[in-house]
Design a protein around this motif. Structure first.
Motif, mmCIF file in Angstrom:
data_model
loop_
_atom_site.group_PDB
_atom_site.id
_atom_site.type_symbol
_atom_site.label_atom_id
_atom_site.label_comp_id
_atom_site.label_asym_id
_atom_site.label_seq_id
_atom_site.Cartn_x
_atom_site.Cartn_y
_atom_site.Cartn_z
ATOM 1 N N SER B 37 0.835 -1.212 0.000
ATOM 2 C CA SER B 37 0.000 0.000 0.000
ATOM 3 C C SER B 37 0.864 1.255 0.000
ATOM 4 C CB SER B 37 -0.914 0.005 1.223
ATOM 5 O OG SER B 37 -0.155 0.146 2.394
ATOM 6 N N VAL B 38 0.206 2.361 -0.345
ATOM 7 C CA VAL B 38 0.855 3.669 -0.189
ATOM 8 C C VAL B 38 0.086 4.365 0.933
ATOM 9 C CG1 VAL B 38 1.438 5.858 -1.271
ATOM 10 C CG2 VAL B 38 1.533 3.751 -2.609
ATOM 11 N N TYR B 39 0.725 4.465 2.076
ATOM 12 C CA TYR B 39 0.080 4.927 3.309
ATOM 13 C C TYR B 39 0.442 6.395 3.529
ATOM 14 C CZ TYR B 39 -1.264 4.736 8.283
ATOM 15 O OH TYR B 39 -1.854 4.950 9.508
ATOM 16 N N VAL B 173 5.837 7.948 -6.556
ATOM 17 C CA VAL B 173 5.264 7.314 -5.355
ATOM 18 C C VAL B 173 4.038 6.488 -5.742
ATOM 19 C CG1 VAL B 173 4.112 7.758 -3.142
ATOM 20 C CG2 VAL B 173 6.139 9.073 -3.763
ATOM 21 N N GLN B 176 4.645 3.091 -7.146
ATOM 22 C CA GLN B 176 5.200 2.048 -6.277
ATOM 23 C C GLN B 176 4.107 1.121 -5.728
ATOM 24 O OE1 GLN B 176 8.622 2.022 -6.097
ATOM 25 N NE2 GLN B 176 8.383 3.787 -7.443
ATOM 26 N N ARG B 177 2.833 1.571 -5.838
ATOM 27 C CA ARG B 177 1.746 0.790 -5.248
ATOM 28 C C ARG B 177 1.762 -0.639 -5.794
ATOM 29 N NH1 ARG B 177 -2.344 3.878 -6.368
ATOM 30 N NH2 ARG B 177 -2.132 5.066 -4.442
ATOM 31 N N THR B 181 5.949 -1.219 -0.378
ATOM 32 C CA THR B 181 5.095 -0.508 0.565
ATOM 33 C C THR B 181 5.720 0.863 0.838
ATOM 34 O OG1 THR B 181 4.612 -2.648 1.547
ATOM 35 C CG2 THR B 181 3.979 -0.707 2.814
ATOM 36 N N VAL B 182 4.881 1.885 0.817
ATOM 37 C CA VAL B 182 5.381 3.244 1.030
ATOM 38 C C VAL B 182 4.598 3.892 2.167
ATOM 39 C CG1 VAL B 182 5.739 5.519 -0.011
ATOM 40 C CG2 VAL B 182 5.929 3.477 -1.438
ATOM 41 N N PHE B 184 4.194 7.593 3.482
ATOM 42 C CA PHE B 184 4.453 8.892 2.870
ATOM 43 C C PHE B 184 3.879 9.959 3.789
ATOM 44 C CE2 PHE B 184 2.606 12.182 0.111
ATOM 45 C CZ PHE B 184 3.567 12.421 -0.841
ATOM 46 N N CYS B 196 -2.167 8.273 -2.153
ATOM 47 C CA CYS B 196 -2.265 7.268 -1.087
ATOM 48 C C CYS B 196 -3.589 6.524 -1.126
ATOM 49 C CB CYS B 196 -2.095 7.933 0.278
ATOM 50 S SG CYS B 196 -0.482 8.720 0.438
#
Lengths: 252, 301
Positions: B37-39, B173, B176-177, B181-182, B184, B196
């Motif tokens: 996930s992109v958090y 960013v 990258q999903r 895992t990011v 941010f 996100c």
């Protein structure tokens, strides 16, 4: 690029390595000159009307003594300053984060930097001593090579000790200036306190810094420095272990 | 345990607290970041975002609580908000150092690739000492990407970038999903909303909300309708404000009224009649799309 190359580039590109070498080589050149021509220098520049100052004829050991007296002061400060600039790992937090989040262990970081800066200090001290030895031979006379080599070895170990003290100081304080002041205290305070006790003096790391002088004079033998060598090696090991532990526990 | 969307959490904390003296920089934070996930970690200045990321990165120790990371330390990279590098190293050397320290088996060609990807093609052989803040940020991104981390912690990565640089980092960013895992952190809420899928809102060290972005936008804000009329917006607003199901009615522009309502369902049933009673000449009605910024302001006010 490895951590070794990083430190080599730091020495080269920030001119710290050249600066350190220049300081010791300069004193290596100056020491024997001063020893040889002290009489002439005093007569020309320092003479007092009506007062005749007479020095005994210089002997070869005087060249080395003059070199050491300068190296122990300005040279020591230069080593501490240069090493503190590099070993203050956390002086700039964002640069520290770059390395701390990437190296596998703090020990790797501490030992690499300490080794490189100890090596730089040793090379600078030995180069200055070699220049002083050669010039002493040319101007005054020969200091026996074996005595010169043993004395230089003890002196080199002293500068490894100095850099280890800088690493320990860097574990206790963050800034470069604070590291410098604390390291200087670690090096000098035992010398001017415990060193006043004649029975304790042969044990102190500072005893090694001037080993070259009595060895060149023939008033001491290598065995006289064994106690200081053993204690210095132990202090170096303990200081590095403490520095690693302190830096490992520090929050950035 | 699973995080949002049934995916296993790659990073989670329970009751994570960090105190400095008597002040709690983090107060019992329960974080759950799903793998891939992109958090988005949002919060006002001083809310604890950087402290939380620093603890996850191992740079600080929590006072209490537990933390579990599903990746080794070497598979995690932190990009600080103001990255700095040795000024006498070139951009290539900085990224190559990062590569060699994280994983020396990564080929050196990757260094040039990530520098180009970060927009530093023309500065590869320039020393970092002459870089602008934006270029340092790009260099930070490149030295983060070069190790191919499974978990990327990015603290305000767009804060110093010009609009084009910001766009590039946001695209990066977002791309990258699913790949890694990011986490941010940002105070630019439109950026978080854009890239996100999951959001955590920190306020004074406490987690006020954590969950899918969509849940936050639809579930935590007073519903509203945007009404466009040909008549005076002020008069229509005054008339609508008397309706019992209307919580607020404000003329926000010429011929435009924002109507806060108790529920969207009620508004859809009652609004046509209310407008007719007000004698308004209707142009359009649409539900107001909530923005993260509005929700954030309502939650943290």
């Amino acid at each position: 690029m490895s951590l070794w190359r990083l430190e080599w580039l730091r020495l080269r590109r920030t001119w710290r390595g050249v600066g350190l070498l220049a300081v010791f080589v300069f004193f290596g050149l100056l020491g024997p000159l001063t020893a040889r021509y002290i009489q002439e220098i005093i007569e020309r520049f320092g003479g007092t009307e009506g007062v005749q100052v007479t020095f005994p004829p210089p002997v070869p050991a005087d060249g080395m003594i003059q070199y050491l007296s300068n190296a122990q002061q300005i040279g020591l400060l230069a080593v501490i300053g240069v090493a503190a600039g590099a070993l203050s790992f956390d002086a700039t937090a964002d640069i520290a984060i770059f390395l701390r989040t990437r190296v596998s262990s703090t020990a790797r970081l501490v030992l690499t930097r300490t080794a490189v800066y100890a090596a730089a200090a040793v090379v600078a001290f030995v180069a200055g001593a070699a220049v002083a030895w050669y010039e002493t031979w040319a101007l005054i006379g020969l200091v026996p090579a074996d005595r010169f080599l043993i004395g230089t070895l003890f002196g080199a170990l002293y500068y490894v000790f100095v850099v280890a003290m800088v690493a320990l100081a860097a574990g206790l304080v963050r800034g470069s200036l604070g590291t410098m002041v604390l390291a200087f205290a670690f090096v000098v305070v035992p010398q001017v306190t415990v060193g006043l006790v004649s029975t304790a003096r042969p044990w102190l790391p500072g005893h090694l810094s001037s080993a070259l002088a009595p060895l060149a004079q023939g008033t001491a033998e290598a065995g006289d420095f064994v106690r200081a060598t053993v204690l210095t090696l132990a202090v170096i090991a303990l200081a590095l272990m403490a520095a690693i532990r302190l830096l490992d526990r520090r929050e950035v | 345990m699973t995080a949002e969307g049934g995916r296993p959490p790659l990073a989670e904390t329970h009751g994570l607290t960090k105190s400095y003296g008597g002040h709690a920089a983090l107060d019992a934070v329960d974080l759950q970041v799903a793998e891939g996930s992109v958090y988005g970690l949002v919060g006002p200045n001083g809310s604890g975002k950087t402290t939380l990321l620093s603890i996850l990165a191992g740079l600080r120790r929590p006072t209490s609580g537990t933390m579990r990371l599903g990746v080794a330390r070497g598979a995690m990279a932190l990009l600080p908000d103001t990255p700095e590098f040795e000024p006498w190293l070139t951009a290539f050397e900085v990224v190559d150092l990062a590569r060699a320290l994280v994983n020396p088996s990564i080929p050196r060609e990757r260094v040039t690739d990530v520098l180009v990807e970060a927009g530093l093609r023309d500065a590869i052989d320039r020393r970092a000492g002459g870089f602008s803040r934006g270029m340092l940020q790009r260099l930070g991104v490149a030295s983060t990407l070069v190790g191919d981390p499974a978990l990327m912690l990015m603290d305000e990565p767009c804060s110093a970038l010009d609009p084009m640089g910001r766009r590039e980092v946001l695209d990066l960013v977002a791309s990258q999903r699913g790949r890694r895992t990011v986490i941010f952190s940002s105070h630019i809420l439109s950026d978080v909303q854009e890239v996100c899928d999951t959001v955590g809102i920190l306020q004074r060290g406490a987690m006020r909300f954590q969950g899918p972005l969509q849940d936050l936008l639809t579930g935590n804000r007073t519903p509203g309708m945007l009404v466009r009329v040909r008549d005076s917006a002020e008069e229509v607003a005054r008339s609508l404000a008397t309706e019992p199901w209307v919580t607020s009615a404000v003329a926000i522009a010429v011929g435009e009224v924002r109507v806060g309502v108790r529920s969207t369902d009620e508004a859809e049933r009652e609004l046509p009649g209310a407008l007719a009673r007000a004698g308004a000449r209707l142009v359009s009605v649409r539900p107001e799309e909530a923005s993260l910024e509005q929700v954030f302001l309502e939650m943290t006010r």
